[in-house]
Design a protein around this motif. Structure first.
Motif, PDB file in Angstrom:
ATOM      1  N   GLU A  65       0.853  -1.182   0.000  1.00  0.00           N
ATOM      2  CA  GLU A  65       0.000   0.000   0.000  1.00  0.00           C
ATOM      3  C   GLU A  65       0.891   1.234   0.000  1.00  0.00           C
ATOM      4  O   GLU A  65       1.877   1.294   0.734  1.00  0.00           O
ATOM      5  N   TRP A  66       0.532   2.202  -0.825  1.00  0.00           N
ATOM      6  CA  TRP A  66       1.318   3.426  -0.928  1.00  0.00           C
ATOM      7  C   TRP A  66       0.820   4.410   0.126  1.00  0.00           C
ATOM      8  O   TRP A  66      -0.300   4.928   0.024  1.00  0.00           O
ATOM      9  N   SER A  67       1.660   4.674   1.101  1.00  0.00           N
ATOM     10  CA  SER A  67       1.252   5.528   2.211  1.00  0.00           C
ATOM     11  C   SER A  67       1.076   6.973   1.759  1.00  0.00           C
ATOM     12  O   SER A  67       1.957   7.543   1.111  1.00  0.00           O
ATOM     13  N   PRO A  68      -0.045   7.595   2.126  1.00  0.00           N
ATOM     14  CA  PRO A  68      -0.238   9.012   1.813  1.00  0.00           C
ATOM     15  C   PRO A  68       0.570   9.940   2.726  1.00  0.00           C
ATOM     16  O   PRO A  68       0.573  11.150   2.533  1.00  0.00           O
ATOM     17  N   ARG A  69       1.274   9.380   3.714  1.00  0.00           N
ATOM     18  CA  ARG A  69       2.006  10.182   4.678  1.00  0.00           C
ATOM     19  C   ARG A  69       3.432  10.497   4.214  1.00  0.00           C
ATOM     20  O   ARG A  69       4.100  11.333   4.834  1.00  0.00           O
ATOM     21  N   VAL A  70       3.907   9.826   3.153  1.00  0.00           N
ATOM     22  CA  VAL A  70       5.283  10.052   2.699  1.00  0.00           C
ATOM     23  C   VAL A  70       5.402  11.450   2.103  1.00  0.00           C
ATOM     24  O   VAL A  70       4.606  11.839   1.245  1.00  0.00           O
ATOM     25  N   ARG A  71       6.393  12.205   2.558  1.00  0.00           N
ATOM     26  CA  ARG A  71       6.656  13.544   2.048  1.00  0.00           C
ATOM     27  C   ARG A  71       8.159  13.718   1.804  1.00  0.00           C
ATOM     28  O   ARG A  71       8.950  13.268   2.632  1.00  0.00           O
ATOM     29  N   PRO A  72       8.561  14.333   0.694  1.00  0.00           N
ATOM     30  CA  PRO A  72       7.727  14.756  -0.431  1.00  0.00           C
ATOM     31  C   PRO A  72       7.024  13.557  -1.065  1.00  0.00           C
ATOM     32  O   PRO A  72       7.531  12.446  -1.024  1.00  0.00           O
ATOM     33  N   ARG A  73       5.873  13.818  -1.666  1.00  0.00           N
ATOM     34  CA  ARG A  73       5.028  12.733  -2.150  1.00  0.00           C
ATOM     35  C   ARG A  73       5.745  11.855  -3.170  1.00  0.00           C
ATOM     36  O   ARG A  73       5.573  10.642  -3.184  1.00  0.00           O
ATOM     37  N   LYS A  74       6.568  12.468  -4.017  1.00  0.00           N
ATOM     38  CA  LYS A  74       7.237  11.697  -5.071  1.00  0.00           C
ATOM     39  C   LYS A  74       8.193  10.652  -4.501  1.00  0.00           C
ATOM     40  O   LYS A  74       8.532   9.680  -5.181  1.00  0.00           O
ATOM     41  N   CYS A  75       8.609  10.829  -3.241  1.00  0.00           N
ATOM     42  CA  CYS A  75       9.584   9.910  -2.657  1.00  0.00           C
ATOM     43  C   CYS A  75       8.986   8.551  -2.317  1.00  0.00           C
ATOM     44  O   CYS A  75       9.717   7.620  -1.960  1.00  0.00           O
ATOM     45  N   VAL A  76       7.665   8.408  -2.436  1.00  0.00           N
ATOM     46  CA  VAL A  76       7.066   7.089  -2.256  1.00  0.00           C
ATOM     47  C   VAL A  76       7.571   6.121  -3.322  1.00  0.00           C
ATOM     48  O   VAL A  76       7.609   4.903  -3.100  1.00  0.00           O
ATOM     49  N   LEU A  77       7.995   6.637  -4.481  1.00  0.00           N
ATOM     50  CA  LEU A  77       8.555   5.772  -5.521  1.00  0.00           C
ATOM     51  C   LEU A  77       9.860   5.135  -5.058  1.00  0.00           C
ATOM     52  O   LEU A  77      10.108   3.947  -5.292  1.00  0.00           O
ATOM     53  N   ALA A  78      10.720   5.909  -4.396  1.00  0.00           N
ATOM     54  CA  ALA A  78      11.959   5.353  -3.841  1.00  0.00           C
ATOM     55  C   ALA A  78      11.642   4.373  -2.716  1.00  0.00           C
ATOM     56  O   ALA A  78      12.267   3.312  -2.605  1.00  0.00           O
ATOM     57  N   GLN A  79      10.667   4.726  -1.875  1.00  0.00           N
ATOM     58  CA  GLN A  79      10.294   3.837  -0.778  1.00  0.00           C
ATOM     59  C   GLN A  79       9.854   2.468  -1.311  1.00  0.00           C
ATOM     60  O   GLN A  79      10.267   1.419  -0.806  1.00  0.00           O
ATOM     61  N   GLN A  80       9.008   2.478  -2.333  1.00  0.00           N
ATOM     62  CA  GLN A  80       8.522   1.220  -2.902  1.00  0.00           C
ATOM     63  C   GLN A  80       9.645   0.444  -3.597  1.00  0.00           C
ATOM     64  O   GLN A  80       9.701  -0.785  -3.535  1.00  0.00           O
TER      65      GLN A  80
END
Length: 324
Positions: A65-80
């Protein structure tokens, strides 16, 4: 396959709605991978159904699940991406984003490089060069930095390597420390075929609105977008062959979406004139080892045939043939 193990990795979420060729991306690399990790986010379209049709024992789907709490938002790509790296067992990880395709002509060479450098710890990553198509499959961005932009897509996953920022680059944290550095990389000489701008105007606006790395961008469908965003001096016609996995998409491309190069704007801003001049220099003398690169180059960059820029009259000889 040889004694080394190569992992493939792709992350995807809502790939069908955003018109990403993510299945083609996976298939373009699968033949040189011993396992393939797909980090599949919480899609609300048919993405998971498409992945299920791959039916290959090497493919492993990791549901997230892609967390909406990751900031900056684009960094969810690195997290995944980093979630996927944790599942990679290989000596190398071949990482492709959902709109990035490898050409089959380059696959044996890439596999050979991974095998021959497996024991060379001084090589931590391998570079490919972005070839970004624009509006359709017949035109691409020939000016720096879209064409002369190198990125690490083969990396060692188990030496403290992590994806950073928006998932486009990597850093090595030695001994998994708290301070990272860019990896030592060699150039493979291969192109990375990027299709992130091959859309209709409506599809492109939807992508800008929905894609997480464009979060917060308000975009209206603009029929002149592809004709106004880049001047025609930045663009060139493509006469080479597309990767075989893209054949169905290329053939299904609507005739009405074809870019008319001569109708693109020709007026150049000061910054764009600088880009044309830089591209002219790079086409003549090669790309220098710029400090802004997100890698430390080991060895030379491969010499390639490039479009010829006429820097002073603002024209571009528009044809480039890539054989293969």
């Amino acid at each position: 396959m040889s004694e080394i193990l190569v992992s493939g990795l792709t992350i995807i979420r809502n790939g069908v709605r955003l018109n990403y060729p993510f299945i083609e991306a996976i298939r373009s690399a699968l033949s040189i991978c011993d396992e393939y990790i797909v980090v599949a986010g919480d899609s609300d379209d048919e993405t998971l159904d498409y992945l299920a049709r791959l039916e290959d024992d090497r493919v492993r789907i990791v549901h997230t699940e892609w967390s909406p709490r990751v900031r900056p938002r684009k960094c969810v790509l690195a997290q995944q991406t980093n979630i996927g790296l944790g599942f990679c067992r290989g000596s190398w990880c071949l990482y492709l984003q959902g709109n990035e395709i490898l050409h089959e002509k380059d696959l044996p060479h890439l596999r050979q490089l991974m095998e021959s450098h497996a024991g060379d710890e001084s090589v931590e990553a391998m570079l490919v060069e972005r070839l970004t198509f624009w509006s359709d499959y017949d035109h691409y961005v020939a000016a720096y930095p879209r064409r002369f932009k190198y990125t690490a897509r083969i990396i060692r996953p188990n030496i403290g390597t992590y994806s950073i920022r928006d998932g486009m680059s990597f850093a090595v944290f030695d001994q998994f420390s708290t301070r990272g550095r860019y990896p030592n990389a060699i150039d493979t000489g291969a192109d990375l075929y990027r299709y992130d701008y091959v859309h209709s105007v409506d599809q492109q606006a939807r992508k800008f609105s929905d894609a997480v790395h464009r979060s917060g961008t308000s975009v209206q469908a603009d029929k002149d977008y592809f004709y106004q965003h880049y001047p025609r001096q930045f663009l060139a016609r493509f006469e080479g062959s597309h990767p075989a996995v893209m054949a169905a998409r290329v053939q299904a491309s609507p005739e009405g979406n074809r870019l008319v190069l001569e109708q693109c704007r020709s007026d150049l801003s000061l910054g764009e004139r600088k880009r044309v001049f830089e591209s002219y220099l790079y086409s003549r003398f090669g790309l220098p080892a710029l400090s802004r690169n997100r890698f430390k180059l080991t060895g030379p960059l491969a010499r390639k045939q490039r479009p010829a820029f006429a820097a002073f009259n603002g024209t571009l000889k528009p044809r480039l043939t890539i054989k293969g």
